[in-house]
Design a protein around this motif. Structure first.
Motif, PDB file in Angstrom:
ATOM      1  N   TYR A 195       0.853  -1.188   0.000  1.00  0.00           N
ATOM      2  CA  TYR A 195       0.000   0.000   0.000  1.00  0.00           C
ATOM      3  C   TYR A 195       0.885   1.233   0.000  1.00  0.00           C
ATOM      4  N   ASP A 196       0.345   2.352  -0.448  1.00  0.00           N
ATOM      5  CA  ASP A 196       0.971   3.640  -0.217  1.00  0.00           C
ATOM      6  C   ASP A 196       0.491   4.122   1.154  1.00  0.00           C
ATOM      7  N   VAL A 197       1.347   4.017   2.138  1.00  0.00           N
ATOM      8  CA  VAL A 197       0.983   4.378   3.506  1.00  0.00           C
ATOM      9  C   VAL A 197       1.288   5.852   3.717  1.00  0.00           C
ATOM     10  N   LYS A 198       0.259   6.637   3.949  1.00  0.00           N
ATOM     11  CA  LYS A 198       0.411   8.082   4.117  1.00  0.00           C
ATOM     12  C   LYS A 198       0.667   8.470   5.568  1.00  0.00           C
ATOM     13  N   THR A 199      -0.051   7.839   6.475  1.00  0.00           N
ATOM     14  CA  THR A 199       0.099   8.138   7.899  1.00  0.00           C
ATOM     15  C   THR A 199      -0.021   6.848   8.694  1.00  0.00           C
ATOM     16  N   ILE A 200       0.491   6.877   9.919  1.00  0.00           N
ATOM     17  CA  ILE A 200       0.386   5.724  10.816  1.00  0.00           C
ATOM     18  C   ILE A 200      -0.429   6.156  12.033  1.00  0.00           C
ATOM     19  N   PRO A 201      -1.627   5.619  12.200  1.00  0.00           N
ATOM     20  CA  PRO A 201      -2.467   6.039  13.326  1.00  0.00           C
ATOM     21  C   PRO A 201      -1.980   5.448  14.637  1.00  0.00           C
ATOM     22  N   GLN A 202      -2.307   6.121  15.713  1.00  0.00           N
ATOM     23  CA  GLN A 202      -2.034   5.572  17.044  1.00  0.00           C
ATOM     24  C   GLN A 202      -3.262   4.794  17.502  1.00  0.00           C
ATOM     25  N   VAL A 203      -3.059   3.560  17.933  1.00  0.00           N
ATOM     26  CA  VAL A 203      -4.161   2.679  18.307  1.00  0.00           C
ATOM     27  C   VAL A 203      -3.932   2.192  19.729  1.00  0.00           C
ATOM     28  N   SER A 204      -4.835   2.517  20.609  1.00  0.00           N
ATOM     29  CA  SER A 204      -4.735   2.064  22.002  1.00  0.00           C
ATOM     30  C   SER A 204      -5.503   0.760  22.170  1.00  0.00           C
ATOM     31  N   ALA A 205      -5.377   0.164  23.365  1.00  0.00           N
ATOM     32  CA  ALA A 205      -6.240  -0.959  23.718  1.00  0.00           C
ATOM     33  C   ALA A 205      -7.685  -0.483  23.686  1.00  0.00           C
ATOM     34  N   ILE A 206      -8.579  -1.348  23.212  1.00  0.00           N
ATOM     35  CA  ILE A 206      -9.968  -0.919  23.086  1.00  0.00           C
ATOM     36  C   ILE A 206     -10.582  -0.605  24.451  1.00  0.00           C
ATOM     37  N   SER A 207     -10.106  -1.286  25.510  1.00  0.00           N
ATOM     38  CA  SER A 207     -10.604  -0.987  26.854  1.00  0.00           C
ATOM     39  C   SER A 207     -10.217   0.431  27.271  1.00  0.00           C
ATOM     40  N   PHE A 208      -8.990   0.853  26.940  1.00  0.00           N
ATOM     41  CA  PHE A 208      -8.558   2.230  27.227  1.00  0.00           C
ATOM     42  C   PHE A 208      -9.392   3.216  26.420  1.00  0.00           C
ATOM     43  N   PRO A 224       2.333  11.128  22.933  1.00  0.00           N
ATOM     44  CA  PRO A 224       1.368  11.939  22.181  1.00  0.00           C
ATOM     45  C   PRO A 224       1.100  11.457  20.765  1.00  0.00           C
ATOM     46  N   HIS A 225       2.013  10.661  20.202  1.00  0.00           N
ATOM     47  CA  HIS A 225       1.837  10.214  18.822  1.00  0.00           C
ATOM     48  C   HIS A 225       2.631   8.922  18.631  1.00  0.00           C
ATOM     49  N   PRO A 226       2.296   8.134  17.614  1.00  0.00           N
ATOM     50  CA  PRO A 226       3.050   6.908  17.358  1.00  0.00           C
ATOM     51  C   PRO A 226       4.402   7.232  16.734  1.00  0.00           C
ATOM     52  N   ASN A 227       5.386   6.385  16.987  1.00  0.00           N
ATOM     53  CA  ASN A 227       6.698   6.509  16.368  1.00  0.00           C
ATOM     54  C   ASN A 227       6.976   5.250  15.565  1.00  0.00           C
ATOM     55  N   PHE A 228       7.359   5.441  14.310  1.00  0.00           N
ATOM     56  CA  PHE A 228       7.695   4.316  13.439  1.00  0.00           C
ATOM     57  C   PHE A 228       9.194   4.386  13.190  1.00  0.00           C
ATOM     58  N   ARG A 229       9.940   3.549  13.896  1.00  0.00           N
ATOM     59  CA  ARG A 229      11.392   3.638  13.891  1.00  0.00           C
ATOM     60  C   ARG A 229      12.006   2.308  13.500  1.00  0.00           C
ATOM     61  N   GLY A 230      13.254   2.353  13.091  1.00  0.00           N
ATOM     62  CA  GLY A 230      13.903   1.126  12.671  1.00  0.00           C
ATOM     63  C   GLY A 230      15.412   1.185  12.790  1.00  0.00           C
ATOM     64  N   ILE A 231      16.029   0.047  12.525  1.00  0.00           N
ATOM     65  CA  ILE A 231      17.478  -0.092  12.478  1.00  0.00           C
ATOM     66  C   ILE A 231      17.817  -0.755  11.149  1.00  0.00           C
ATOM     67  N   GLN A 232      18.832  -0.227  10.468  1.00  0.00           N
ATOM     68  CA  GLN A 232      19.248  -0.754   9.175  1.00  0.00           C
ATOM     69  C   GLN A 232      20.597  -1.459   9.283  1.00  0.00           C
ATOM     70  N   ASP A 233      20.828  -2.403   8.370  1.00  0.00           N
ATOM     71  CA  ASP A 233      22.141  -3.030   8.310  1.00  0.00           C
ATOM     72  C   ASP A 233      23.080  -2.171   7.466  1.00  0.00           C
ATOM     73  N   SER A 234      24.280  -2.658   7.212  1.00  0.00           N
ATOM     74  CA  SER A 234      25.278  -1.872   6.493  1.00  0.00           C
ATOM     75  C   SER A 234      24.878  -1.591   5.049  1.00  0.00           C
ATOM     76  N   GLN A 235      23.912  -2.352   4.530  1.00  0.00           N
ATOM     77  CA  GLN A 235      23.428  -2.148   3.167  1.00  0.00           C
ATOM     78  C   GLN A 235      22.192  -1.259   3.113  1.00  0.00           C
ATOM     79  N   GLY A 236      21.772  -0.740   4.256  1.00  0.00           N
ATOM     80  CA  GLY A 236      20.608   0.118   4.303  1.00  0.00           C
ATOM     81  C   GLY A 236      19.286  -0.611   4.347  1.00  0.00           C
ATOM     82  N   ARG A 237      19.321  -1.919   4.612  1.00  0.00           N
ATOM     83  CA  ARG A 237      18.086  -2.707   4.699  1.00  0.00           C
ATOM     84  C   ARG A 237      17.599  -2.750   6.136  1.00  0.00           C
TER      85      ARG A 237
END
Length: 241
Positions: A195-208, A224-237
């Motif tokens: 998909y073309d992902v435009k935004t990443i919503p923050q989703v809490s537990a439904i009970s919360f 306050p907002h979701p964070n989409f973070r990562g770690i890459q290898d030496s090849q940028g993957r």
């Protein structure tokens, strides 16, 4: 999210994006969820060599926590419902062949991070990982796992304390001087494969969500907002998300 028309770059990236989609599957959904939005509890199912026959398994990492987070249960958070749900969506949205058990449901497994079968899992999932503390042996095994091409997905931890603990622990496995944690930008290929992902919503537990009239930040101003973070290898993957 808008459908992307180009050919997927690979099953790994397609799998990661698949979980972001919300689809309906009545045949499975009646057996995944129980009333009130909760997940069915099931006995812990340890991995075995027989689980690997060329099909895809949801591999959940078993780890030790040094404290409990509100709303979390350490390694077993949302087990096995989240595992089942991800596997069902993967089978619906991609051509990946998901391994099924004798009951016709996805074959989800739990494994210790020191288990040699870890290297049979192309993806490893860990929940509530802001409570984790790795042993020295786990640090070495996880490092070897990444060097062999493994990929780790972690989620469902909230606030600065949980983030700091996770950053310290993964930094023992992948030192930040060589493998810095990055914010994944919108133009990263992972955002434009299935998909073309435009935004990443923050989703809490439904009970919360119910208790707080639609609020989605489980730690208030500390998440306050979701964070989409990562770690890459030496090849940028990407090797950790």
């Amino acid at each position: 999210m808008e459908p992307h028309t180009s050919t997927p770059r690979g099953p790994l990236v397609a799998l990661l994006i698949a979980v972001m989609a919300v689809t309906a599957s009545a045949a499975f959904a009646q057996r995944i969820f129980v009333g009130g939005g909760g997940f069915r509890r099931a006995p812990l199912r340890w991995v075995s060599p027989e689980d690997f026959d060329g099909s895809w398994n949801y591999c959940r990492g078993f780890y030790t926590s040094n404290h409990r987070e509100a709303g979390g249960a350490g390694w077993s958070t949302d087990y096995p419902g989240a595992d089942n749900n991800f596997s069902v969506r993967l089978s619906e949205l991609t051509f990946v062949r998901v391994k099924l058990g004798i009951n016709g449901q996805p074959n989800n497994v739990v494994l210790r991070l020191t288990d040699p079968l870890l290297y049979r899992c192309p993806l490893l999932f860990m929940e509530d990982s802001g409570t984790v503390v790795f042993s020295e042996e786990e640090v070495q095994r996880l490092r070897n796992y990444f060097l062999k091409g493994g990929f780790l997905w972690v989620d469902d931890f909230w606030g600065s304390r949980a983030w700091q603990q996770w950053a310290v622990q993964i930094g023992r496995v992948l030192p930040s001087s060589e493998y810095p944690i990055i914010d994944i930008p919108p133009d990263n290929p992972i955002m434009h494969t299935l998909y073309d992902v435009k935004t990443i919503p923050q989703v809490s537990a439904i009970s919360f969500w119910y208790r707080n009239r639609g609020a989605v930040s489980e730690r208030g101003p500390d998440s306050p907002h979701p964070n989409f973070r990562g770690i890459q290898d030496s090849q940028g993957r990407l090797i950790v998300v």
